[in-house]
Motif scaffolding. Structure first.
Motif, PDB file in Angstrom:
ATOM      1  N   VAL A 271       0.845  -1.207   0.000  1.00 38.34           N
ATOM      2  CA  VAL A 271       0.000   0.000   0.000  1.00 38.34           C
ATOM      3  C   VAL A 271       0.875   1.250   0.000  1.00 38.34           C
ATOM      4  O   VAL A 271       0.618   2.209  -0.745  1.00 38.34           O
ATOM      5  N   TYR A 272       1.928   1.233   0.819  1.00 33.98           N
ATOM      6  CA  TYR A 272       2.830   2.387   0.892  1.00 33.98           C
ATOM      7  C   TYR A 272       3.420   2.705  -0.478  1.00 33.98           C
ATOM      8  O   TYR A 272       3.442   3.874  -0.916  1.00 33.98           O
ATOM      9  N   TRP A 273       3.902   1.691  -1.194  1.00 37.92           N
ATOM     10  CA  TRP A 273       4.566   1.934  -2.476  1.00 37.92           C
ATOM     11  C   TRP A 273       3.566   2.284  -3.575  1.00 37.92           C
ATOM     12  O   TRP A 273       3.876   3.087  -4.461  1.00 37.92           O
ATOM     13  N   TYR A 274       2.363   1.726  -3.515  1.00 40.92           N
ATOM     14  CA  TYR A 274       1.334   2.143  -4.485  1.00 40.92           C
ATOM     15  C   TYR A 274       0.981   3.617  -4.273  1.00 40.92           C
ATOM     16  O   TYR A 274       0.839   4.387  -5.233  1.00 40.92           O
ATOM     17  N   GLU A 275       0.829   4.008  -3.020  1.00 38.54           N
ATOM     18  CA  GLU A 275       0.504   5.412  -2.722  1.00 38.54           C
ATOM     19  C   GLU A 275       1.633   6.337  -3.166  1.00 38.54           C
ATOM     20  O   GLU A 275       1.385   7.420  -3.705  1.00 38.54           O
ATOM     21  N   LYS A 276       2.856   5.902  -2.936  1.00 36.34           N
ATOM     22  CA  LYS A 276       4.006   6.718  -3.341  1.00 36.34           C
ATOM     23  C   LYS A 276       4.048   6.865  -4.867  1.00 36.34           C
ATOM     24  O   LYS A 276       4.320   7.949  -5.397  1.00 36.34           O
ATOM     25  N   ALA A 277       3.761   5.776  -5.564  1.00 37.89           N
ATOM     26  CA  ALA A 277       3.765   5.825  -7.028  1.00 37.89           C
ATOM     27  C   ALA A 277       2.698   6.782  -7.555  1.00 37.89           C
ATOM     28  O   ALA A 277       2.906   7.475  -8.557  1.00 37.89           O
ATOM     29  N   LEU A 278       1.572   6.830  -6.870  1.00 38.81           N
ATOM     30  CA  LEU A 278       0.474   7.702  -7.311  1.00 38.81           C
ATOM     31  C   LEU A 278       0.759   9.178  -7.062  1.00 38.81           C
ATOM     32  O   LEU A 278       0.040  10.041  -7.566  1.00 38.81           O
ATOM     33  N   ASN A 279       1.804   9.469  -6.336  1.00 35.04           N
ATOM     34  CA  ASN A 279       2.082  10.844  -5.928  1.00 35.04           C
ATOM     35  C   ASN A 279       2.945  11.605  -6.931  1.00 35.04           C
ATOM     36  O   ASN A 279       3.499  12.643  -6.597  1.00 35.04           O
ATOM     37  N   HIS A 280       3.045  11.087  -8.167  1.00 34.64           N
ATOM     38  CA  HIS A 280       3.869  11.742  -9.184  1.00 34.64           C
ATOM     39  C   HIS A 280       2.991  12.555 -10.127  1.00 34.64           C
ATOM     40  O   HIS A 280       2.026  12.038 -10.691  1.00 34.64           O
ATOM     41  N   LYS A 281       3.351  13.814 -10.313  1.00 33.75           N
ATOM     42  CA  LYS A 281       2.529  14.702 -11.139  1.00 33.75           C
ATOM     43  C   LYS A 281       2.499  14.280 -12.599  1.00 33.75           C
ATOM     44  O   LYS A 281       1.524  14.526 -13.302  1.00 33.75           O
ATOM     45  N   TYR A 282       3.595  13.644 -13.076  1.00 33.94           N
ATOM     46  CA  TYR A 282       3.594  13.295 -14.497  1.00 33.94           C
ATOM     47  C   TYR A 282       2.557  12.230 -14.831  1.00 33.94           C
ATOM     48  O   TYR A 282       2.233  12.019 -15.997  1.00 33.94           O
TER      49      TYR A 282
END
Length: 303
Positions: A271-282
């Protein structure tokens, strides 16, 4: 012995011609708009246009005699010199065939900039060169093997990245996984800290592509699965994540979620890494990837 001397003499002539040519095309004129010409005993001066053309002639001749730097400079001028209407008078008369010949000669002698010029020409069909992405691919491979002039030139990383993706997915050229792997490895290792316009790391994306090619869980599995290749995948996943790439972070989340690639099954970390991946503006420009990530995140949260 005679042939060695002749060869040395030819190489010296080529170098001398390059030096003279570079002097002629870069020397500033005086206030009269003319340049001193020691070979002209009558006036002592010649027009800067005449001297510039003489300089280009010397550079092109040097390239024809085998000097690779001259071949790169002269070839690019012959091929691209008329692209800017305001500058075309500063370059020799265009000659596409000779320009390609000289650039190819420089490419074959290890000049990466010549490889880059030809890759661009064939990639987009520039300066009347017929678009040919298979040829462009070969010159892109030359770019990563030859000597490049500037580490800060983004084309050094953009073109290999584009053709790594082309070779992997076969959209415009036949799939070539060996090529995809070779280009991706180069970008992943040498493109660290180099960023695309949207802020995405070249190295991060390239490394994630290598992971994708090595891991069945990503839905690609292009490379035979062995212990050695698992180690390669893990190595490049670390690079991708360290470069803050969304795709690498997504794969790390997936591996935690599924408990593969030597990762323990850990839903919280997933969950942590999915959330982190979603946090990219591009990802705002790639709604399909964002949608898939959101679904993956919801799946990991629900389990």
């Amino acid at each position: 012995m005679g042939s060695i001397v002749a060869q040395a003499s030819e190489e010296n002539n080529a170098t001398a011609l390059l030096m003279v040519g570079m002097y002629d095309i870069t020397k500033k004129s005086n206030n009269t708009g003319k340049m001193f010409d020691p070979s002209n005993p009558i006036t002592g001066f010649q027009s800067k246009e005449k001297q510039r053309l003489a300089g280009w002639h010397a550079i092109i001749k040097s390239g024809e005699l085998g000097n690779p730097v001259a071949a790169m400079i002269g070839g690019s001028a012959l091929l691209f010199g008329d692209l800017d209407p305001d500058m075309k008078d500063h370059y020799p008369q265009p000659d596409k065939a000779l320009g390609i010949k000289l650039l190819d000669s420089a490419h074959n002698k290890g000049v990466g900039k010549a490889s880059q010029y030809l890759a661009i020409a064939y990639h987009v069909g520039l300066s009347g060169v017929e678009k040919n992405q298979s040829k462009a691919k070969e010159y892109v491979l030359g770019m990563i093997k030859n000597t490049l002039y500037s580490e800060n030139d983004k084309l050094n990383y953009l073109l290999p990245m584009l053709y790594a993706l082309e070779c992997a997915f076969g959209k415009n050229i036949p799939k070539d996984f060996a090529c995809a792997f070779e280009l991706s490895k180069w970008v992943a290792e040498f493109g660290k800290g180099k960023y695309m316009i949207n802020g995405r790391s070249y190295a991060g994306l390239a490394a994630a592509l290598i992971v994708q090619m090595h891991e069945p869980a990503t839905g690609m599995d292009l490379i035979v699965k062995t212990k050695e290749n698992e180690a390669i995948s893990r190595h490049y996943l670390e690079i991708s994540v360290s470069e803050d790439d969304a795709l690498g972070e997504q794969y790390q989340a997936l591996f935690y979620e599924a408990g593969v690639q030597g990762f323990p099954m850990d839903k919280k970390r997933a969950v942590y890494w999915y959330e982190k991946a979603l946090n990219h503006k591009y990802l705002d420009e790639d709604q399909n990837s964002r949608y898939l990530l959101v679904n993956s995140l919801n799946r990991a949260r629900s389990n």
